[in-house]
Design a protein around this motif. Structure first.
Motif, PDB file in Angstrom:
ATOM      1  N   ILE A 108       0.858  -1.182   0.000  1.00  0.00           N
ATOM      2  CA  ILE A 108       0.000   0.000   0.000  1.00  0.00           C
ATOM      3  C   ILE A 108       0.895   1.234   0.000  1.00  0.00           C
ATOM      4  O   ILE A 108       1.765   1.379   0.857  1.00  0.00           O
ATOM      5  N   ASP A 109       0.721   2.078  -1.027  1.00  0.00           N
ATOM      6  CA  ASP A 109       1.423   3.371  -0.941  1.00  0.00           C
ATOM      7  C   ASP A 109       0.354   4.448  -0.840  1.00  0.00           C
ATOM      8  O   ASP A 109      -0.818   4.161  -0.620  1.00  0.00           O
ATOM      9  N   GLY A 110       0.737   5.701  -0.995  1.00  0.00           N
ATOM     10  CA  GLY A 110      -0.213   6.791  -0.764  1.00  0.00           C
ATOM     11  C   GLY A 110      -1.481   6.689  -1.601  1.00  0.00           C
ATOM     12  O   GLY A 110      -2.588   6.875  -1.103  1.00  0.00           O
ATOM     13  N   LEU A 128      -7.873 -11.185   2.200  1.00  0.00           N
ATOM     14  CA  LEU A 128      -8.313  -9.841   1.862  1.00  0.00           C
ATOM     15  C   LEU A 128      -9.452  -9.383   2.774  1.00  0.00           C
ATOM     16  O   LEU A 128      -9.509  -8.224   3.192  1.00  0.00           O
ATOM     17  N   SER A 129     -10.343 -10.337   3.110  1.00  0.00           N
ATOM     18  CA  SER A 129     -11.516  -9.957   3.904  1.00  0.00           C
ATOM     19  C   SER A 129     -11.136  -9.552   5.329  1.00  0.00           C
ATOM     20  O   SER A 129     -11.903  -8.858   5.991  1.00  0.00           O
ATOM     21  N   ILE A 130      -9.961  -9.982   5.803  1.00  0.00           N
ATOM     22  CA  ILE A 130      -9.574  -9.613   7.176  1.00  0.00           C
ATOM     23  C   ILE A 130      -8.413  -8.614   7.199  1.00  0.00           C
ATOM     24  O   ILE A 130      -7.872  -8.324   8.260  1.00  0.00           O
ATOM     25  N   ASN A 131      -8.037  -8.087   6.029  1.00  0.00           N
ATOM     26  CA  ASN A 131      -6.910  -7.150   5.990  1.00  0.00           C
ATOM     27  C   ASN A 131      -7.393  -5.730   6.307  1.00  0.00           C
ATOM     28  O   ASN A 131      -8.010  -5.060   5.482  1.00  0.00           O
ATOM     29  N   GLU A 132      -7.113  -5.290   7.543  1.00  0.00           N
ATOM     30  CA  GLU A 132      -7.604  -3.981   8.003  1.00  0.00           C
ATOM     31  C   GLU A 132      -6.987  -2.838   7.197  1.00  0.00           C
ATOM     32  O   GLU A 132      -7.625  -1.809   6.977  1.00  0.00           O
ATOM     33  N   ASP A 133      -5.738  -3.015   6.781  1.00  0.00           N
ATOM     34  CA  ASP A 133      -5.067  -1.945   6.041  1.00  0.00           C
ATOM     35  C   ASP A 133      -5.776  -1.695   4.712  1.00  0.00           C
ATOM     36  O   ASP A 133      -6.011  -0.553   4.321  1.00  0.00           O
ATOM     37  N   LYS A 137      -8.326   1.640   3.533  1.00  0.00           N
ATOM     38  CA  LYS A 137      -8.067   2.461   2.338  1.00  0.00           C
ATOM     39  C   LYS A 137      -9.214   2.349   1.337  1.00  0.00           C
ATOM     40  O   LYS A 137      -9.608   3.337   0.719  1.00  0.00           O
ATOM     41  N   ILE A 138      -9.699   1.130   1.133  1.00  0.00           N
ATOM     42  CA  ILE A 138     -10.832   0.934   0.218  1.00  0.00           C
ATOM     43  C   ILE A 138     -11.925   0.213   0.987  1.00  0.00           C
ATOM     44  O   ILE A 138     -11.962  -1.013   1.050  1.00  0.00           O
ATOM     45  N   LYS A 139     -12.786   1.021   1.575  1.00  0.00           N
ATOM     46  CA  LYS A 139     -13.879   0.452   2.361  1.00  0.00           C
ATOM     47  C   LYS A 139     -14.746  -0.415   1.445  1.00  0.00           C
ATOM     48  O   LYS A 139     -14.978  -0.061   0.294  1.00  0.00           O
ATOM     49  N   ILE A 157      -4.619  -1.118  -7.763  1.00  0.00           N
ATOM     50  CA  ILE A 157      -5.894  -0.403  -7.656  1.00  0.00           C
ATOM     51  C   ILE A 157      -5.631   0.988  -7.108  1.00  0.00           C
ATOM     52  O   ILE A 157      -5.031   1.141  -6.025  1.00  0.00           O
ATOM     53  N   LYS A 158      -6.059   2.000  -7.854  1.00  0.00           N
ATOM     54  CA  LYS A 158      -5.960   3.373  -7.345  1.00  0.00           C
ATOM     55  C   LYS A 158      -7.034   3.553  -6.272  1.00  0.00           C
ATOM     56  O   LYS A 158      -8.193   3.143  -6.472  1.00  0.00           O
ATOM     57  N   ILE A 159      -6.654   4.119  -5.136  1.00  0.00           N
ATOM     58  CA  ILE A 159      -7.591   4.231  -4.018  1.00  0.00           C
ATOM     59  C   ILE A 159      -8.675   5.258  -4.356  1.00  0.00           C
ATOM     60  O   ILE A 159      -8.374   6.413  -4.652  1.00  0.00           O
ATOM     61  N   PRO A 160      -9.945   4.827  -4.350  1.00  0.00           N
ATOM     62  CA  PRO A 160     -11.029   5.739  -4.721  1.00  0.00           C
ATOM     63  C   PRO A 160     -11.504   6.579  -3.531  1.00  0.00           C
ATOM     64  O   PRO A 160     -11.155   6.298  -2.379  1.00  0.00           O
ATOM     65  N   ASP A 161     -12.330   7.582  -3.834  1.00  0.00           N
ATOM     66  CA  ASP A 161     -12.975   8.328  -2.746  1.00  0.00           C
ATOM     67  C   ASP A 161     -14.058   7.457  -2.120  1.00  0.00           C
ATOM     68  O   ASP A 161     -14.341   7.549  -0.931  1.00  0.00           O
TER      69      ASP A 161
END
Lengths: 159, 262
Positions: free
Chosen positions: B62-64, B78-83, B87-89, B165-169
């Protein structure tokens, strides 16, 4: 097709065997090792009767090749009890009438332990959600859920 | 299941080399679709090449601005990865709705995308999100990747290594699942980057697709008061589970439900 050599640890016993590459874990357990506690129900990865523990998590042994598990470790229903003493989750299924015909039960107990390993105090909703890969055709879910609630409590208390 | 030769390479180069020297090989990741298809004798590869022992294919970075998810990362991880979820709710929610817990332990994001099942959940999400599918030889833009029913732009000897994946709003996914299989009768994914909104649909057609009318409308006006039936039922599946008209309506209903929740 060449046979392949695999090493696999099952219920703390090491096995080194030459197998056909298309050997499914369920068939290896039941036919080669005689561990018939793991049941083959639907054979299509739906019913969960064939569940075993891999890295403390339930997986379906009808849908994985032994070849994929080379140098890895599996625990089946036969590996849960301590000598003559049942595992707390097994005991809880017995005490709560958590089974009728018993066919799905090995998978249910493996799934319950897998759930406990992720969440040691599951709510009823969490238990029901986690059992979506386990089917009981005796419609015995009420007592299965009750068994898992009590089994998890016993496992917590016994540390 | 017919027999086959089994290979367990430890590098991508070795995997490709085995592939090119086999009659009719297949790459094996989690096997949740491939092994089931082989058991039914729908396919009978001469060689199975298990890619799970190849290092670095299950990393998450994960970067910015973006997240790189290794192709072998499982739905469960993936389902338990809090990070990732911070970032992508809702990406974790999507992963947690695939199959059942035992299937999610084995099944991988890369395998799901490579399989390109028209009713799978990941393809809609990948189409909606600004993303790239990286392979051993190139990086493929999401909108070019899914080319048809169980078909992708991947060459036969090409392996997905990761997804960027670009982090969306905002991102959300909602499906109306088949109660037995949990596959989407219709699934809708919505991703928003500033005012740029993409609505992608799975389950409804022979391939996942972007709902252009809805995406354009929501890019102009991000509200749940959407125009109805912008996706023509003529392009949608019709089967025992749902008529094409019902699926068209579900697209609108699920889109509205997502918008009301976000």
């Amino acid at each position: 097709m060449n046979e392949i050599s695999v090493q696999i640890k099952i219920n703390n016993n090491n096995y080194e065997r030459n197998i056909k590459p298309n050997t499914l874990l369920i068939d290896f357990l039941r036919d080669d090792l005689g561990l018939t506690g793991t049941h083959s129900g639907c054979d299509t990865s739906q019913c969960g009767a064939c569940m075993v523990l891999h890295n403390n998590s339930a997986i379906k042994s009808c849908s994985i090749l032994v070849a994929q598990l080379n140098n890895q470790e599996i625990t089946t229903i036969e590996g849960l009890q301590d000598k003559d003493k049942l595992h707390p989750m097994q005991n809880s299924f017995r005490n709560n009438h958590g089974l009728q015909c018993g066919f799905c039960t090995p998978g249910m107990i493996i799934s319950a332990i897998s759930l406990f390993n992720e969440n040691n105090d599951p709510t009823e909703d969490e238990i029901r959600k986690y059992l979506e890969g386990n089917m009981c055709r005796c419609t015995g879910y009420q007592n299965i859920v009750k068994s898992i609630e009590e089994g998890a409590k016993d496992m917590r208390e016994k540390g | 299941m017919y027999n086959f030769n089994f290979h367990s390479p430890s590098s991508l180069d070795e995997a490709i080399n085995i592939y090119n020297n086999s009659d009719d090989p297949k790459f094996l990741a989690g096997g949740m679709t491939l092994l089931a298809s082989m058991k039914q004798r729908l396919i009978a590869p001469s060689d199975l090449i298990d890619i799970r022992n190849i290092k670095n294919l299950s990393e998450v970075i994960i970067d910015g601005e973006s997240i790189k998810i290794g192709a072998l990362y499982s739905h469960h991880s993936l389902s338990i990865n809090e990070d990732i979820n911070s970032k992508i709710k809702n990406l974790a929610k999507l992963a947690n709705g695939i199959g059942d817990p035992a299937v999610r332990k084995m099944g991988t994001i890369g395998g799901s995308i490579a399989n390109s099942d028209p009713a799978a959940d990941w393809p809609a999400a990948i189409l909606a999100l600004n993303s790239n599918i990286n392979t051993n030889i190139r990086s493929i833009k999401n909108i070019d990747f899914f080319t048809g029913m169980f078909e992708t732009l991947l060459a036969d000897d090409e392996i997905i290594t990761s997804i960027d994946i670009k982090i969306p709003d905002l991102f959300d996914y909602k499906k109306f699942p088949n109660p037995a299989s949990r596959y989407a009768i219709v699934g809708v994914a919505i991703a928003k980057y500033n005012n740029d909104v993409t609505v992608a649909v799975s389950g409804a057609s022979h391939t996942p697709f972007i709902a252009k009318g809805l995406s354009e409308f929501l890019s102009e006006n991000f509200s749940s008061d959407i125009p109805k039936n912008t996706v023509s039922k003529d392009d949608l599946n019709e089967d025992i589970h749902a008529s094409a008209e019902y699926r068209a309506n579900l697209i609108d209903v699920l889109t509205q439900q997502i918008l009301k929740n976000n």
